[in-house]
Design a protein around this motif. Sequence first.
Motif, PDB file in Angstrom:
ATOM      1  N   HIS A  66       0.018   4.186   1.118  1.00  0.00           N
ATOM      2  CA  HIS A  66      -0.157   4.942   2.324  1.00  0.00           C
ATOM      3  C   HIS A  66       1.048   4.680   3.236  1.00  0.00           C
ATOM      4  O   HIS A  66       2.059   5.466   3.364  1.00  0.00           O
ATOM      5  CB  HIS A  66      -1.475   4.770   2.754  1.00  0.00           C
ATOM      6  CG  HIS A  66      -1.678   5.486   4.145  1.00  0.00           C
ATOM      7  ND1 HIS A  66      -2.137   5.016   5.179  1.00  0.00           N
ATOM      8  CD2 HIS A  66      -1.416   6.702   4.294  1.00  0.00           C
ATOM      9  CE1 HIS A  66      -2.523   6.013   6.238  1.00  0.00           C
ATOM     10  NE2 HIS A  66      -1.867   7.304   5.556  1.00  0.00           N
ATOM     11  N   CYS A  79       0.982  -1.350   0.148  1.00  0.00           N
ATOM     12  CA  CYS A  79       0.036  -0.049  -0.103  1.00  0.00           C
ATOM     13  C   CYS A  79       0.990   1.429   0.102  1.00  0.00           C
ATOM     14  O   CYS A  79       1.746   1.138   0.752  1.00  0.00           O
ATOM     15  CB  CYS A  79      -1.019   0.060   1.282  1.00  0.00           C
ATOM     16  SG  CYS A  79      -2.075   1.363   1.355  1.00  0.00           S
ATOM     17  N   HIS A 132      -5.762   0.850   7.046  1.00  0.00           N
ATOM     18  CA  HIS A 132      -6.531   2.402   7.024  1.00  0.00           C
ATOM     19  C   HIS A 132      -7.604   2.337   5.877  1.00  0.00           C
ATOM     20  O   HIS A 132      -8.123   3.352   5.617  1.00  0.00           O
ATOM     21  CB  HIS A 132      -5.582   3.449   7.022  1.00  0.00           C
ATOM     22  CG  HIS A 132      -4.489   3.303   7.885  1.00  0.00           C
ATOM     23  ND1 HIS A 132      -3.241   3.121   7.419  1.00  0.00           N
ATOM     24  CD2 HIS A 132      -4.355   3.403   9.257  1.00  0.00           C
ATOM     25  CE1 HIS A 132      -2.569   3.000   8.405  1.00  0.00           C
ATOM     26  NE2 HIS A 132      -3.115   3.023   9.491  1.00  0.00           N
ATOM     27  N   CYS A 178      -6.806  -2.188   1.259  1.00  0.00           N
ATOM     28  CA  CYS A 178      -5.722  -2.259   2.555  1.00  0.00           C
ATOM     29  C   CYS A 178      -6.555  -2.469   3.763  1.00  0.00           C
ATOM     30  O   CYS A 178      -7.382  -1.728   4.123  1.00  0.00           O
ATOM     31  CB  CYS A 178      -4.943  -1.117   2.573  1.00  0.00           C
ATOM     32  SG  CYS A 178      -3.729  -1.038   3.698  1.00  0.00           S
TER      33      CYS A 178
HETATM   34  S1  FES Z   1      -1.285   1.357   4.759  1.00  0.00           S
HETATM   35 FE1  FES Z   1      -2.939   1.164   3.499  1.00  0.00          FE
HETATM   36  S2  FES Z   1      -4.269   2.577   4.067  1.00  0.00           S
HETATM   37 FE2  FES Z   1      -2.952   3.049   5.461  1.00  0.00          FE
END
Ligand code: FES
Length: 142
Positions: free
Chosen positions: A89, A87, A106, A103
């Motif tokens: 993020h 991911c 989050h 994911c």
């Molecule tokens: S690590 Fe994937 S949404 Fe935060």
Amino acid sequence: MADEKVTISRRTFLAGTGLALGGLLGCATAMTYQATVVDGGISLTRSELQRLGGTDKPIVVKADDLPDPILLIPIGENNFRAVSGRCTHLGCHVRPSGNFLVCPCHGSTFDLEGQVVRGPAQSPLEIYPVKAKETEIEIIIF
Ligand code: FES
């Protein structure tokens, strides 16, 4: 005729909810192929791919030398897309869920091309080149 009241304890309710949720998540489980990186790539025979159901739906490809899994996604008749499972993020591993990659950390959601559909991720997933040969599929990693 009197109405019947059904009483259910909070614990029983939560246990049932957990089972239902577990069942839903179980549906999203993709088959995993444990691979070895050779000469900067991963090869997978078409028969192995078929055995894993990877001609119809995404499979997860893992290798000891890779920090993150790769999702091998069938596209079209005989072609495939390889998308990083990391991911964008904060680096958790996304999972196939229907027509999306989700994911669990989050909730970022990506389409099967790796594009962000829902944040908090802002960037698409990394794409690896794929060579679809007659008898095998090769994912080029580096
Ligand atoms: S690590 Fe994937 S949404 Fe935060």
